[in-house]
Design a protein around this motif. Structure first.
Motif, PDB file in Angstrom:
ATOM      1  N   LEU A  45       0.874  -1.337   0.014  1.00 43.88           N
ATOM      2  CA  LEU A  45      -0.233  -0.063  -0.015  1.00 43.88           C
ATOM      3  C   LEU A  45       0.875   1.234   0.100  1.00 43.88           C
ATOM      4  O   LEU A  45       1.801   1.483   0.660  1.00 43.88           O
ATOM      5  CB  LEU A  45      -1.185   0.078   1.263  1.00 43.88           C
ATOM      6  N   LYS A  46       0.758   2.319  -0.839  1.00 36.93           N
ATOM      7  CA  LYS A  46       1.398   3.517  -1.076  1.00 36.93           C
ATOM      8  C   LYS A  46       0.398   4.650  -0.585  1.00 36.93           C
ATOM      9  O   LYS A  46      -1.034   4.392  -0.887  1.00 36.93           O
ATOM     10  CB  LYS A  46       1.896   3.469  -2.287  1.00 36.93           C
ATOM     11  N   THR A  47       0.988   5.884  -0.663  1.00 40.92           N
ATOM     12  CA  THR A  47       0.237   6.968  -0.405  1.00 40.92           C
ATOM     13  C   THR A  47       0.629   8.056  -1.451  1.00 40.92           C
ATOM     14  O   THR A  47       1.787   8.103  -1.768  1.00 40.92           O
ATOM     15  CB  THR A  47       0.461   7.754   1.172  1.00 40.92           C
ATOM     16  N   LYS A  69      -7.925   2.971  -1.425  1.00 39.00           N
ATOM     17  CA  LYS A  69      -8.461   2.432  -0.263  1.00 39.00           C
ATOM     18  C   LYS A  69      -9.061   3.510   0.636  1.00 39.00           C
ATOM     19  O   LYS A  69      -9.936   3.145   1.331  1.00 39.00           O
ATOM     20  CB  LYS A  69      -7.497   1.878   0.571  1.00 39.00           C
ATOM     21  N   LYS A 100      -5.209  13.212   0.449  1.00 38.63           N
ATOM     22  CA  LYS A 100      -4.130  12.136   0.779  1.00 38.63           C
ATOM     23  C   LYS A 100      -4.917  10.701   0.252  1.00 38.63           C
ATOM     24  O   LYS A 100      -5.749  10.597   0.855  1.00 38.63           O
ATOM     25  CB  LYS A 100      -3.786  12.067   2.183  1.00 38.63           C
ATOM     26  N   THR A 102      -4.452   6.639  -0.386  1.00 33.83           N
ATOM     27  CA  THR A 102      -3.765   5.441  -0.107  1.00 33.83           C
ATOM     28  C   THR A 102      -4.339   4.455  -0.958  1.00 33.83           C
ATOM     29  O   THR A 102      -5.457   4.297  -1.294  1.00 33.83           O
ATOM     30  CB  THR A 102      -4.337   4.724   1.509  1.00 33.83           C
ATOM     31  N   TYR A 103      -3.525   3.854  -1.775  1.00 35.17           N
ATOM     32  CA  TYR A 103      -3.777   2.908  -3.048  1.00 35.17           C
ATOM     33  C   TYR A 103      -2.994   1.574  -2.958  1.00 35.17           C
ATOM     34  O   TYR A 103      -1.862   1.498  -2.334  1.00 35.17           O
ATOM     35  CB  TYR A 103      -3.444   3.716  -4.125  1.00 35.17           C
ATOM     36  N   ASP A 104      -3.531   0.652  -3.614  1.00 36.70           N
ATOM     37  CA  ASP A 104      -2.963  -0.622  -3.997  1.00 36.70           C
ATOM     38  C   ASP A 104      -1.986  -0.646  -5.341  1.00 36.70           C
ATOM     39  O   ASP A 104      -2.989  -0.524  -6.359  1.00 36.70           O
ATOM     40  CB  ASP A 104      -3.808  -1.535  -3.744  1.00 36.70           C
TER      41      ASP A 104
END
Length: 226
Positions: A45-47, A69, A100, A102-104
């Motif tokens: 998971l990244k931001t 997410k 902001k 949060t994604y996969d």
């Protein structure tokens, strides 16, 4: 700003709000930005943090992207003491309204998020304004959260400049990552909670519709939440 003058179907409605400013210019044009030549290489998971005008619309678009997410509206670029809507919207702080994300990256890559940002979220040729909102707090900016994101963002902006998709120069900024401060609760999921709000109908709902039309493979009808 406590009131919003919104043009809807040729009628002017006066709506009590505590949000973004009154319409003054035409909506951002939708542009079919090209796929990035440099593909982001990320795992886990990244931001990502993006500024693209009023955070209501930015948050609404990315909340409808598969692989995202969470999308949280907030402030970036100033101090915690000044991370308050009234202060930020007055233009006296260094903050930008941001989201902001949060994604996969197994589902949606950073370069694909950038493509969406430039295609349907914001006009990269507008300096310190987006849509009806004016001031540095509404600037379009990318805030890389890693060296990889920084490299991909710089490469994509260079690619877009070379493509000459816009008649005016691209002025989107790449800003150094600083502290992120979540916005007040009433700003979170604003479109989801206020789908008939005049500003949402006029400025932000069309962006979500454009996302669905242009990128049906990544569009999600429901807001993405864990």
């Amino acid at each position: 700003m406590t009131r919003l003058s919104a043009t809807l179907a040729g009628a002017v409605l006066l709506l009590a709000v505590s949000g973004c400013q009154q319409p003054a210019i035409a909506a951002e044009s939708v542009v079919n930005a090209p796929q990035a030549k440099r593909i982001a290489r990320e795992s886990g998971l990244k931001t990502a943090i993006f500024a693209g005008g009023c955070f209501w619309g930015v948050e609404a678009v990315f909340s409808h992207v598969k692989g995202v997410k969470s999308a949280v509206s907030g402030y970036h670029g100033g101090t915690e003491r000044q991370a308050d809507y009234k202060l930020v919207s007055s233009g006296v702080t260094d903050h930008a309204e941001v989201v902001k994300i949060t994604y996969d990256p197994k589902v949606i890559r950073y370069d694909q998020l950038l493509r969406i940002l430039f295609s349907v979220v914001a006009d990269p040729t507008q300096l310190n304004r987006q849509g009806p909102d004016t001031g540095a707090q509404y600037r379009m900016a990318i805030v890389p959260m890693s060296a990889e994101q920084n490299t991909v963002a710089k490469a994509y902006i260079a690619q877009l400049k070379a493509a000459k998709l816009w008649s005016k120069p691209i002025v989107t900024r790449i800003e150094r990552a600083q502290a992120f401060y979540p916005a007040e609760t009433y700003h979170q999921d604003f479109m989801l909670k206020n789908p008939r709000h005049g500003y949402i109908v006029r400025w932000d709902a069309p962006k979500v519709k454009a996302l669905k039309a242009m990128y049906p493979g990544v569009y999600s009808a429901s807001f993405q939440r864990d």
